[in-house]
Design a protein around this motif. Sequence first.
Motif, mmCIF file in Angstrom:
data_model
loop_
_atom_site.group_PDB
_atom_site.id
_atom_site.type_symbol
_atom_site.label_atom_id
_atom_site.label_comp_id
_atom_site.label_asym_id
_atom_site.label_seq_id
_atom_site.Cartn_x
_atom_site.Cartn_y
_atom_site.Cartn_z
ATOM 1 N N ALA A 228 0.823 -1.216 0.000
ATOM 2 C CA ALA A 228 0.000 0.000 0.000
ATOM 3 C C ALA A 228 0.853 1.261 0.000
ATOM 4 O O ALA A 228 0.527 2.246 -0.666
ATOM 5 N N VAL A 229 1.958 1.246 0.737
ATOM 6 C CA VAL A 229 2.798 2.439 0.869
ATOM 7 C C VAL A 229 3.330 2.897 -0.484
ATOM 8 O O VAL A 229 3.447 4.099 -0.755
ATOM 9 N N ASP A 230 3.655 1.959 -1.360
ATOM 10 C CA ASP A 230 4.263 2.294 -2.648
ATOM 11 C C ASP A 230 3.261 2.738 -3.701
ATOM 12 O O ASP A 230 3.634 3.046 -4.826
ATOM 13 N N LEU A 231 1.967 2.771 -3.367
ATOM 14 C CA LEU A 231 0.945 3.174 -4.338
ATOM 15 C C LEU A 231 0.897 4.690 -4.480
ATOM 16 O O LEU A 231 1.070 5.417 -3.510
ATOM 17 N N SER A 232 0.612 5.157 -5.694
ATOM 18 C CA SER A 232 0.303 6.570 -5.882
ATOM 19 C C SER A 232 -1.146 6.793 -5.435
ATOM 20 O O SER A 232 -1.890 5.835 -5.197
ATOM 21 N N ALA A 233 -1.569 8.058 -5.355
ATOM 22 C CA ALA A 233 -2.945 8.347 -4.952
ATOM 23 C C ALA A 233 -3.938 7.747 -5.948
ATOM 24 O O ALA A 233 -4.973 7.194 -5.559
ATOM 25 N N GLY A 234 -3.618 7.830 -7.232
ATOM 26 C CA GLY A 234 -4.501 7.251 -8.243
ATOM 27 C C GLY A 234 -4.585 5.745 -8.131
ATOM 28 O O GLY A 234 -5.671 5.157 -8.274
ATOM 29 N N GLN A 235 -3.450 5.113 -7.896
ATOM 30 C CA GLN A 235 -3.432 3.657 -7.726
ATOM 31 C C GLN A 235 -4.213 3.243 -6.486
ATOM 32 O O GLN A 235 -4.891 2.212 -6.487
ATOM 33 N N LEU A 236 -4.118 4.038 -5.440
ATOM 34 C CA LEU A 236 -4.884 3.743 -4.227
ATOM 35 C C LEU A 236 -6.382 3.802 -4.518
ATOM 36 O O LEU A 236 -7.139 2.920 -4.103
ATOM 37 N N MET A 237 -6.829 4.829 -5.234
ATOM 38 C CA MET A 237 -8.244 4.953 -5.579
ATOM 39 C C MET A 237 -8.709 3.757 -6.410
ATOM 40 O O MET A 237 -9.811 3.241 -6.213
ATOM 41 N N TRP A 238 -7.861 3.339 -7.330
ATOM 42 C CA TRP A 238 -8.184 2.162 -8.148
ATOM 43 C C TRP A 238 -8.351 0.932 -7.263
ATOM 44 O O TRP A 238 -9.311 0.176 -7.409
#
Length: 228
Positions: free
Chosen positions: A95-105
């Motif tokens: 989770a830490v390595d995700l961008s904000a967009g990837q997190l939303m996805w």
Amino acid sequence: MRIVVVVFVLVAANLLNNWLARGPYAYVLTCATATAVLLLIARWDGLTSADLGLDAAAVRRGLRWAPFLAGAVLIVFLLLLAVPAGREAFRDARAVDLSAGQLMWRVFVRVPFGTVLLEEVAFRGVLWAMLRRRYGTAWATAVSSLLFGLWHLLPSRGLNRSNTAVATAFGSGSADAAATVAAAVVAMVAAGVILCELRRRSDSLPAPAALHWSVNGFGYALAWAAPG
């Protein structure tokens, strides 16, 4: 025979998701396709939408349960974040390595329309209903929960290298992976029992689906936000 076909579909979907078609879009497509196939098998078996916990009344019941389940999960997670020992569980590289967009996805697409959709329809919907009709509720819960645990064999590989709390408990070396996977499977069997019992008590598939999404979705979001 039809239960065997369901298990075969799940094995194929699991292999696709973890070995062959691992991209984010491929994952959701595989889960959605497998879900559609499982619903066709359920119809072939003579199950109704009520049997699956998906008729209109069941959906309404599930929607009434959803805010309470989501609120309870969020409160528990925030309490864990308030103490150092609990905070370790949210230190997860996935989770830490995700961008904000990837997190939303992850939170709003991959988890609800991939993970939760397939796993709830499969294990608390189709399998549970087929087994319950043939062998009763206790057997339905036991067998579907065991299969739910085994479903997590492949996804659990590497868990001890990505999550700080798991690494602390089991070690982060390759030799520690087997113990980590075994513990994850046992934990998922227990989670399966809880979700099946929620399915039984609510008489609704959306209720365990709401709990499932809350754990995964809030888990990703808080693990992403916690280091900051």
